[in-house]
Write a protein that holds these residues in place. Sequence first.
Motif, PDB file in Angstrom:
ATOM      1  N   SER A 137      11.191   3.683   9.518  1.00 17.88           N
ATOM      2  CA  SER A 137      10.726   3.445   8.161  1.00 17.88           C
ATOM      3  C   SER A 137       9.759   2.267   8.220  1.00 17.88           C
ATOM      4  O   SER A 137      10.103   1.205   8.726  1.00 17.88           O
ATOM      5  CB  SER A 137      11.915   3.124   7.258  1.00 17.88           C
ATOM      6  OG  SER A 137      11.463   2.775   5.970  1.00 17.88           O
ATOM      7  N   ILE A 138       8.537   2.464   7.716  1.00 21.44           N
ATOM      8  CA  ILE A 138       7.527   1.414   7.812  1.00 21.44           C
ATOM      9  C   ILE A 138       6.764   1.282   6.500  1.00 21.44           C
ATOM     10  O   ILE A 138       6.421   2.284   5.871  1.00 21.44           O
ATOM     11  CB  ILE A 138       6.560   1.665   8.998  1.00 21.44           C
ATOM     12  CG1 ILE A 138       5.539   0.537   9.151  1.00 21.44           C
ATOM     13  CG2 ILE A 138       5.882   3.015   8.891  1.00 21.44           C
ATOM     14  CD1 ILE A 138       4.776   0.557  10.457  1.00 21.44           C
ATOM     15  N   SER A 139       6.563   0.037   6.087  1.00 24.78           N
ATOM     16  CA  SER A 139       5.762  -0.243   4.900  1.00 24.78           C
ATOM     17  C   SER A 139       4.473  -0.928   5.342  1.00 24.78           C
ATOM     18  O   SER A 139       4.428  -1.577   6.387  1.00 24.78           O
ATOM     19  CB  SER A 139       6.535  -1.145   3.930  1.00 24.78           C
ATOM     20  OG  SER A 139       6.803  -2.396   4.526  1.00 24.78           O
ATOM     21  N   TYR A 140       3.445  -0.763   4.536  1.00 22.34           N
ATOM     22  CA  TYR A 140       2.132  -1.334   4.831  1.00 22.34           C
ATOM     23  C   TYR A 140       1.712  -2.211   3.660  1.00 22.34           C
ATOM     24  O   TYR A 140       1.697  -1.755   2.518  1.00 22.34           O
ATOM     25  CB  TYR A 140       1.094  -0.224   5.026  1.00 22.34           C
ATOM     26  CG  TYR A 140       1.425   0.717   6.152  1.00 22.34           C
ATOM     27  CD1 TYR A 140       0.892   0.521   7.419  1.00 22.34           C
ATOM     28  CD2 TYR A 140       2.268   1.802   5.953  1.00 22.34           C
ATOM     29  CE1 TYR A 140       1.189   1.392   8.465  1.00 22.34           C
ATOM     30  CE2 TYR A 140       2.563   2.674   6.987  1.00 22.34           C
ATOM     31  CZ  TYR A 140       2.030   2.463   8.234  1.00 22.34           C
ATOM     32  OH  TYR A 140       2.331   3.322   9.262  1.00 22.34           O
ATOM     33  N   THR A 141       1.364  -3.469   3.959  1.00 24.28           N
ATOM     34  CA  THR A 141       0.965  -4.416   2.924  1.00 24.28           C
ATOM     35  C   THR A 141      -0.461  -4.893   3.186  1.00 24.28           C
ATOM     36  O   THR A 141      -0.765  -5.355   4.291  1.00 24.28           O
ATOM     37  CB  THR A 141       1.913  -5.635   2.907  1.00 24.28           C
ATOM     38  OG1 THR A 141       3.242  -5.183   2.616  1.00 24.28           O
ATOM     39  CG2 THR A 141       1.490  -6.653   1.867  1.00 24.28           C
ATOM     40  N   ALA A 142      -1.317  -4.764   2.172  1.00 23.06           N
ATOM     41  CA  ALA A 142      -2.678  -5.305   2.266  1.00 23.06           C
ATOM     42  C   ALA A 142      -2.583  -6.824   2.190  1.00 23.06           C
ATOM     43  O   ALA A 142      -1.878  -7.368   1.336  1.00 23.06           O
ATOM     44  CB  ALA A 142      -3.533  -4.771   1.130  1.00 23.06           C
ATOM     45  N   CYS A 143      -3.272  -7.509   3.112  1.00 23.20           N
ATOM     46  CA  CYS A 143      -3.220  -8.975   3.179  1.00 23.20           C
ATOM     47  C   CYS A 143      -4.622  -9.552   3.323  1.00 23.20           C
ATOM     48  O   CYS A 143      -5.536  -8.887   3.809  1.00 23.20           O
ATOM     49  CB  CYS A 143      -2.391  -9.423   4.389  1.00 23.20           C
ATOM     50  SG  CYS A 143      -0.658  -8.933   4.346  1.00 23.20           S
ATOM     51  N   GLU A 144      -4.746 -10.810   2.914  1.00 22.87           N
ATOM     52  CA  GLU A 144      -5.987 -11.551   3.122  1.00 22.87           C
ATOM     53  C   GLU A 144      -5.671 -12.808   3.915  1.00 22.87           C
ATOM     54  O   GLU A 144      -4.552 -13.312   3.891  1.00 22.87           O
ATOM     55  CB  GLU A 144      -6.643 -11.905   1.788  1.00 22.87           C
ATOM     56  CG  GLU A 144      -5.850 -12.884   0.954  1.00 22.87           C
ATOM     57  CD  GLU A 144      -6.494 -13.192  -0.395  1.00 22.87           C
ATOM     58  OE1 GLU A 144      -7.576 -12.660  -0.687  1.00 22.87           O
ATOM     59  OE2 GLU A 144      -5.896 -13.980  -1.153  1.00 22.87           O
TER      60      GLU A 144
ATOM     61  N   LEU B   3       0.816  -1.210   0.000  1.00 24.64           N
ATOM     62  CA  LEU B   3       0.000   0.000   0.000  1.00 24.64           C
ATOM     63  C   LEU B   3       0.854   1.266   0.000  1.00 24.64           C
ATOM     64  O   LEU B   3       0.425   2.300  -0.483  1.00 24.64           O
ATOM     65  CB  LEU B   3      -0.927   0.010   1.221  1.00 24.64           C
ATOM     66  CG  LEU B   3      -1.950  -1.118   1.279  1.00 24.64           C
ATOM     67  CD1 LEU B   3      -2.685  -1.099   2.608  1.00 24.64           C
ATOM     68  CD2 LEU B   3      -2.924  -1.018   0.111  1.00 24.64           C
ATOM     69  N   GLY B   4       2.033   1.187   0.581  1.00 24.31           N
ATOM     70  CA  GLY B   4       2.910   2.349   0.629  1.00 24.31           C
ATOM     71  C   GLY B   4       3.879   2.245   1.779  1.00 24.31           C
ATOM     72  O   GLY B   4       3.841   1.290   2.561  1.00 24.31           O
ATOM     73  N   GLU B   5       4.761   3.235   1.863  1.00 25.88           N
ATOM     74  CA  GLU B   5       5.715   3.270   2.965  1.00 25.88           C
ATOM     75  C   GLU B   5       5.995   4.717   3.335  1.00 25.88           C
ATOM     76  O   GLU B   5       5.795   5.628   2.538  1.00 25.88           O
ATOM     77  CB  GLU B   5       6.985   2.505   2.626  1.00 25.88           C
ATOM     78  CG  GLU B   5       7.725   2.976   1.409  1.00 25.88           C
ATOM     79  CD  GLU B   5       8.874   2.043   1.059  1.00 25.88           C
ATOM     80  OE1 GLU B   5       9.573   1.578   1.965  1.00 25.88           O
ATOM     81  OE2 GLU B   5       9.056   1.789  -0.131  1.00 25.88           O
TER      82      GLU B   5
END
Length: 137
Positions: free
Chosen positions: A83-90, A72-74
């Motif tokens: 520093s943090i990244s965000y990942t959409a998960c199911e 999704l972004g960082e």
Amino acid sequence: MEQLDAGGRPAIAAAVVVHEGRVLIVRRRVSERRLSWQFPAGAVEPGEAREDAAVRETLEETGLTVRALKLLGERVHPDTGRSISYTACEVAGGHAHVLDTDELAELAWVPHAEISEYIPYRLFEPVQEHLDAVLEC
């Protein structure tokens, strides 16, 4: 190559896990400033992709197997400077519970309307946009 932030610390990967109209959040035993409730997250290991780190951390912390859908972004987090990244998960399998009792106090599956009761500050805009799109408002 290890992903480090400006302070020389490992980058953090967070999983934004949505299932059955709710998002998974966890409460840390030790808060980082305003951060008490947050998404499952942890350090990216050397040679590991951010999305893979988000999946691994979710499994290690909650016992839930998830599949990464998209990054999704960082950003550099305004409270922690990390520093943090965000990942959409199911969800791919399992049942979420507090597995890492050293790090987590509890977890919750939260509907869109109640997110602000757990996280009383503005979410990172790409994360908010994702949740607005996939959760019933």
